[in-house]
Design a protein around this motif. Structure first.
Motif, short mmCIF file in Angstrom:
data_model
loop_
_atom_site.label_atom_id
_atom_site.label_comp_id
_atom_site.label_asym_id
_atom_site.label_seq_id
_atom_site.Cartn_x
_atom_site.Cartn_y
_atom_site.Cartn_z
N THR A 1 10.62 0.31 -2.53
CA THR A 1 11.94 0.60 -2.00
C THR A 1 11.96 0.33 -0.50
O THR A 1 10.92 0.04 0.12
N GLU A 2 13.14 0.46 0.07
CA GLU A 2 13.28 0.21 1.50
C GLU A 2 12.42 1.16 2.33
O GLU A 2 11.88 0.79 3.37
N ARG A 3 12.23 2.39 1.80
CA ARG A 3 11.44 3.37 2.53
C ARG A 3 9.96 3.02 2.58
O ARG A 3 9.23 3.53 3.42
N ASP A 4 9.52 2.14 1.67
CA ASP A 4 8.11 1.74 1.67
C ASP A 4 7.82 0.64 2.69
O ASP A 4 6.66 0.42 3.07
N LEU A 5 8.85 -0.03 3.11
CA LEU A 5 8.65 -1.18 4.00
C LEU A 5 8.20 -0.72 5.39
O LEU A 5 8.72 0.24 5.94
N GLU A 6 7.22 -1.43 5.89
CA GLU A 6 6.71 -1.14 7.23
C GLU A 6 6.74 -2.42 8.04
O GLU A 6 6.36 -3.48 7.56
N VAL A 7 7.22 -2.33 9.27
CA VAL A 7 7.35 -3.52 10.09
C VAL A 7 6.42 -3.43 11.30
O VAL A 7 6.04 -2.35 11.75
N GLU A 8 6.07 -4.59 11.78
CA GLU A 8 5.24 -4.69 12.99
C GLU A 8 6.15 -4.75 14.20
O GLU A 8 7.11 -5.52 14.24
N PHE B 1 4.70 0.53 -10.82
CA PHE B 1 4.84 0.03 -9.46
C PHE B 1 6.29 -0.33 -9.14
O PHE B 1 6.97 -0.99 -9.93
N MET B 2 6.75 0.12 -8.01
CA MET B 2 8.06 -0.26 -7.51
C MET B 2 8.04 -0.16 -5.98
O MET B 2 7.20 0.53 -5.40
N HIS C 1 0.84 -1.21 0.00
CA HIS C 1 0.00 0.00 0.00
C HIS C 1 0.87 1.26 0.00
O HIS C 1 0.61 2.21 -0.76
N ASN C 2 1.92 1.25 0.82
CA ASN C 2 2.82 2.41 0.87
C ASN C 2 3.49 2.64 -0.48
O ASN C 2 3.65 3.78 -0.94
N ALA C 3 3.89 1.54 -1.14
CA ALA C 3 4.56 1.66 -2.43
C ALA C 3 3.62 2.24 -3.48
O ALA C 3 4.02 3.07 -4.31
N GLN C 4 2.35 1.82 -3.47
CA GLN C 4 1.37 2.35 -4.42
C GLN C 4 1.14 3.84 -4.19
O GLN C 4 1.03 4.63 -5.13
N VAL C 5 1.07 4.24 -2.93
CA VAL C 5 0.85 5.65 -2.62
C VAL C 5 2.07 6.48 -3.01
O VAL C 5 1.96 7.58 -3.58
#
Length: 365
Positions: free
Chosen positions: A160-167, A157-158, A146-150
């Motif tokens: 990156t590390e900045r799109d990754l979200e962790v729990e 579509f691509m 979802h973050n990557a799409q936004v």
């Protein structure tokens, strides 16, 4: 025409006889007879005479036979009576747990959470950006896509590390507890049975830890003139003795037991109804039941201070209302930095459960 039809509710009459109903009463009586099956059955017979617990179809003899068949009783070959079995001991603990703490659901691994987050053991509701060192199984893939799409659009579509979200993950910790039970003679003085509620609370706490938090540890210490550890199996048979109150010996033994535990969280729960009145000096006992003896009190306070240095908080559950005794407990608590509850016998279990659950969310460093 569609609708509802109402009629007077007539509940089925609950039969007075029957194994399950008599078993509950039998288990309760065993708490008061210190595990003496013969005495508990004698009391049950007296109750049957007064309240007609059994009926023509199911008598007390049937109940005793069924106790044997289902493994709750065994014959005492030496004395000709009955002994309770390990199954009965466990049933007493489970009954105490349900009575005091309610029916608790088992959790997966049974460990408690702490306020600390990071690369822990259990997921929580918090989210953050990916950082170097985070494991792949922490990544919330749905939210990351979802973050990557936004951030980059759907057409090109691509990710990156900045799109990754962790729990975020909570650390699980282990707690080692020593439960101290006062078995001095004052626990049955003045016509008030204080040992049975204390014993039931101990059994409930032990069963709670065994079923819900199996990685935690619970040691049980009883103290009178001396102090000694008892096992889980000993609890139903616990009785008050002709003892004074050697609180120092109980704390000393509890501290020694906790030193051997390789956990950060350590705590002592102490159930008592009176002041310390006894010390052991070599092979002799120094005793004074009149007032607050300076010698006994100061040594007990020194032990409380030593527990504080070892980062072992003591929670005292005081089941007596004498103002000068409560004053001692306040001084004792202040010295240790622990807590005190001035509890009635009725709410002793609730206090211990709430405090145990609360303490297990903390990590002592």
């Amino acid at each position: 025409m569609r609708g509802f039809g109402f009629s007077k509710f007539k509940p089925n009459q609950i039969p007075k006889g029957g194994f399950e109903e008599l078993l509950k009463l039998f288990l309760e009586l065993l708490n008061y007879t210190a595990g003496d099956a013969g005495e508990a059955l004698a009391w049950l017979n007296e109750l049957d005479k007064q309240y007609n617990l059994t009926n023509d179809e199911y008598g007390m003899g049937d109940f005793i036979d069924e106790l044997k068949q289902k493994g709750y009783l065994s014959d005492d070959q030496q004395n000709g009576g009955f002994n309770i079995t390990a199954k009965t001991e466990q049933s007493i603990r489970q009954s105490a747990l349900e009575e005091i703490f309610g029916k608790l659901k088992k959790s997966g691994k049974g460990n408690h959470r702490t306020p600390q987050s990071g690369q822990g053991d259990e997921k929580n509701a918090e989210r953050r950006e990916f950082e170097f060192g985070d494991s792949l199984d922490q990544i919330d893939m749905t939210q990351s896509i979802h973050n990557a799409q936004v951030n980059h659009g759907i057409g090109d579509f691509m990710m990156t590390e900045r799109d990754l979200e962790v729990e975020e993950m909570d650390y699980k910790t282990l707690t080692s507890t020593v439960l101290m039970i006062d078995i001095s003679h004052s626990m049955i003085l003045y016509g008030e049975d204080r040992i049975t509620p204390a014993k039931k609370v101990a059994m409930a706490l032990a069963e709670l830890i065994r079923t819900k938090y199996p990685k935690d540890t619970l040691d049980i210490v009883v103290f009178g003139n001396d102090a000694w550890p008892i096992t889980l199996q000993d609890l139903p048979y616990l009785q008050v003795g002709p003892y004074h109150t050697n609180t120092y010996a109980g704390l000393e033994l509890a501290t020694d037991l906790l030193r051997r535990r390789k956990t950060h969280n350590k705590q002592i729960f102490m159930i008592t109804d009176g002041k310390p009145t006894c010390l052991k000096e070599g092979t002799k006992y120094y005793k004074n039941s009149i007032g607050l003896d300076r010698k006994v009190v100061n040594k007990t306070l020194n032990m409380a201070a030593q527990c504080k240095r070892l980062k072992i908080p003591i929670t005292t559950f005081m089941i007596a209302k004498d103002p000068y005794l409560q004053q001692f407990v306040r001084q004792f608590t202040e010295t240790n930095g622990g807590k005190a509850f001035y509890s009635s016998l009725n709410n002793l279990g609730e206090y211990i459960f709430e405090d145990y659950a609360r303490n297990r969310r903390k990590t002592v460093r």
